[in-house]
Design an enzyme around this catalytic site. Structure first.
Site, PDB file in Angstrom:
ATOM      1  N   ASP A  53      42.692  40.446  54.145  1.00  0.00           N
ATOM      2  CA  ASP A  53      42.108  39.624  53.068  1.00  0.00           C
ATOM      3  C   ASP A  53      42.327  38.156  53.410  1.00  0.00           C
ATOM      4  OD1 ASP A  53      40.767  38.996  50.714  1.00  0.00           O
ATOM      5  OD2 ASP A  53      42.547  39.172  49.457  1.00  0.00           O
ATOM      6  N   ASP A  61      49.647  36.691  50.244  1.00  0.00           N
ATOM      7  CA  ASP A  61      48.799  37.726  49.652  1.00  0.00           C
ATOM      8  C   ASP A  61      48.499  38.842  50.659  1.00  0.00           C
ATOM      9  OD1 ASP A  61      47.328  38.894  47.677  1.00  0.00           O
ATOM     10  OD2 ASP A  61      45.725  37.407  47.634  1.00  0.00           O
TER      11      ASP A  61
HETATM   12  N1  LIG Z   1      55.346  32.305  47.761  1.00  0.00           N
HETATM   13  C1  LIG Z   1      54.550  31.475  47.108  1.00  0.00           C
HETATM   14  N2  LIG Z   1      54.885  30.170  46.962  1.00  0.00           N
HETATM   15  C2  LIG Z   1      54.079  29.324  46.288  1.00  0.00           C
HETATM   16  N3  LIG Z   1      52.914  29.676  45.715  1.00  0.00           N
HETATM   17  C3  LIG Z   1      52.527  30.965  45.813  1.00  0.00           C
HETATM   18  C4  LIG Z   1      53.314  31.926  46.512  1.00  0.00           C
HETATM   19  N4  LIG Z   1      52.676  33.115  46.449  1.00  0.00           N
HETATM   20  C5  LIG Z   1      51.545  32.906  45.750  1.00  0.00           C
HETATM   21  N5  LIG Z   1      51.443  31.616  45.358  1.00  0.00           N
HETATM   22  C6  LIG Z   1      50.350  31.012  44.569  1.00  0.00           C
HETATM   23  O1  LIG Z   1      49.776  32.006  43.754  1.00  0.00           O
HETATM   24  C7  LIG Z   1      48.412  32.207  44.104  1.00  0.00           C
HETATM   25  C8  LIG Z   1      48.041  33.681  43.993  1.00  0.00           C
HETATM   26  O2  LIG Z   1      48.851  34.430  44.871  1.00  0.00           O
HETATM   27  P1  LIG Z   1      48.225  35.602  45.732  1.00  0.00           P
HETATM   28  O3  LIG Z   1      47.105  35.085  46.566  1.00  0.00           O
HETATM   29  O4  LIG Z   1      49.360  36.264  46.433  1.00  0.00           O
HETATM   30  O5  LIG Z   1      47.710  36.571  44.582  1.00  0.00           O
HETATM   31  P2  LIG Z   1      46.269  37.211  44.370  1.00  0.00           P
HETATM   32  O6  LIG Z   1      46.426  38.648  44.651  1.00  0.00           O
HETATM   33  O7  LIG Z   1      45.223  36.432  45.091  1.00  0.00           O
HETATM   34  O8  LIG Z   1      46.031  37.106  42.872  1.00  0.00           O
HETATM   35  P3  LIG Z   1      44.583  37.282  42.231  1.00  0.00           P
HETATM   36  O9  LIG Z   1      43.686  37.925  43.260  1.00  0.00           O
HETATM   37  O10 LIG Z   1      44.843  38.123  41.060  1.00  0.00           O
HETATM   38  O11 LIG Z   1      44.191  35.862  41.941  1.00  0.00           O
HETATM   39  C9  LIG Z   1      48.282  31.642  45.506  1.00  0.00           C
HETATM   40  O12 LIG Z   1      46.989  31.203  45.788  1.00  0.00           O
HETATM   41  C10 LIG Z   1      49.257  30.495  45.477  1.00  0.00           C
HETATM   42  O13 LIG Z   1      48.661  29.368  44.861  1.00  0.00           O
HETATM   43 MG   LIG Z   2      45.122  35.501  46.869  1.00  0.00          MG
END
Ligand SMILES: Nc1ncnc2c1ncn2[C@@H]1O[C@H](COP(=O)(O)OP(=O)(O)OP(=O)(O)O)[C@@H](O)[C@H]1O
Ligand SMILES: [Mg+2]
Length: 255
Positions: A192, A209
């Site tokens: 992804d 992610d």
């Molecule tokens: N370890 C981290 N430190 C700082 N920010 C984070 C971290 N993990 C995630 N984020 C923030 O949270 C956002 C969403 O996280 P992630 O991409 O893992 O989830 P997601 O599965 O895409 O969620 P969804 O698809 O439901 O929006 C990221 O784009 C980032 O801005």
């Molecule tokens: Mg994401």
């Protein structure tokens, strides 16, 4: 058939009003609009107690399938990702679980597959970290929750590369090398990868992610890899970098 879990906003209110749960004012104010089911609230509470989380701060991001909070553990900021029990669909994620030998022996029940998803992201983050690919360092997982190191400053989380300002050629080289190491050293395909799932912090890229990441032996690994490559090259071509899907594919796969 398991009974669907009903959203239970009062569970959050009950938790917030209990003396045991430590959170900042931000958490209370900003989470009122987020609805968690009661299983998640219970898991959150268990998690906070088990890992002695200092407190939960504000939500960094609230998407369709997860909410990511900033929290603090032993005085350090962490990111706490909560997968939503109600919107994560088994049908959508099973292609990333079936075919991955790490989960081949497991009987995955419909009520618990979200837990597998959290564990899978933890395990992928571990493999990437061990392979030297920059990503959040995994700290712990519990049911549908995952704790990892926080990428960002005290004030705010690092931006996604789609919103960051950087030297596009240098970052393309860096991302290509990270993709190659993810494949060759960690034995994983992100599946992804795009400008949404790469954070840019102190002139460095971080893959995030990674729950859907599969091992390179997965029957669809190559299809996922080509999709990642296509997203990445499209983004960097828009940024003016001279790159192609064929070159990147070769670079990632060659010995
Ligand atoms: N370890 C981290 N430190 C700082 N920010 C984070 C971290 N993990 C995630 N984020 C923030 O949270 C956002 C969403 O996280 P992630 O991409 O893992 O989830 P997601 O599965 O895409 O969620 P969804 O698809 O439901 O929006 C990221 O784009 C980032 O801005
Ligand atoms: Mg994401």
């Amino acid at each position: 058939m398991t009974k669907p879990v009903a959203n239970d906003p009062s569970a959050l209110t009950r938790l917030l009003n209990s003396d045991e749960f430590k959170f900042t004012e931000n958490f209370g104010r900003k989470t009122q609009s987020l609805v968690f089911d009661s299983r998640t609230i219970k898991a959150l509470y268990e998690f906070l107690v088990k890992y002695k989380i200092d407190y939960v701060d504000y939500p960094i991001s609230s998407g369709k399938e997860s909410v990511v909070f900033k929290a603090q553990l032993k005085g350090r900021p962490i990111a706490l990702k909560i997968y939503k029990m109600s919107t994560l669909k088994f049908q959508n994620i099973r292609i990333y679980i079936d075919g991955d030998y790490r989960f081949a022996k497991e009987r995955i029940s419909r009520s618990k597959f979200v837990y597998v998803w959290a564990r899978k992201e933890f395990s992928n983050l571990q493999s990437l970290t061990e392979a030297g690919v920059r990503c959040p360092v995994p700290i712990a997982f519990h049911k549908n929750l995952l704790a990892m190191s926080f990428i960002g400053t005290k004030q705010r989380a690092a931006p996604q590369i789609k919103d960051a300002v950087f030297d596009a050629s240098a970052v393309y080289r860096e991302v290509s090398e990270m993709m190659r190491n993810t494949y060759q050293k960690a034995g994983i395909v992100h599946a992804d990868l795009s400008e949404y799932n790469i954070l840019y912090y102190r002139k460095r890229s971080y893959f995030i992610d990674v729950a859907q990441g599969v091992t390179v032996q997965h029957p669809s690994a190559d299809i996922f890899l080509k999709r990642d490559i296509s997203n990445i090259t499209q983004f960097f071509i828009k940024k003016g970098v001279d790159c192609s899907t064929e070159d990147l594919y070769r670079y990632i796969k060659e010995d």
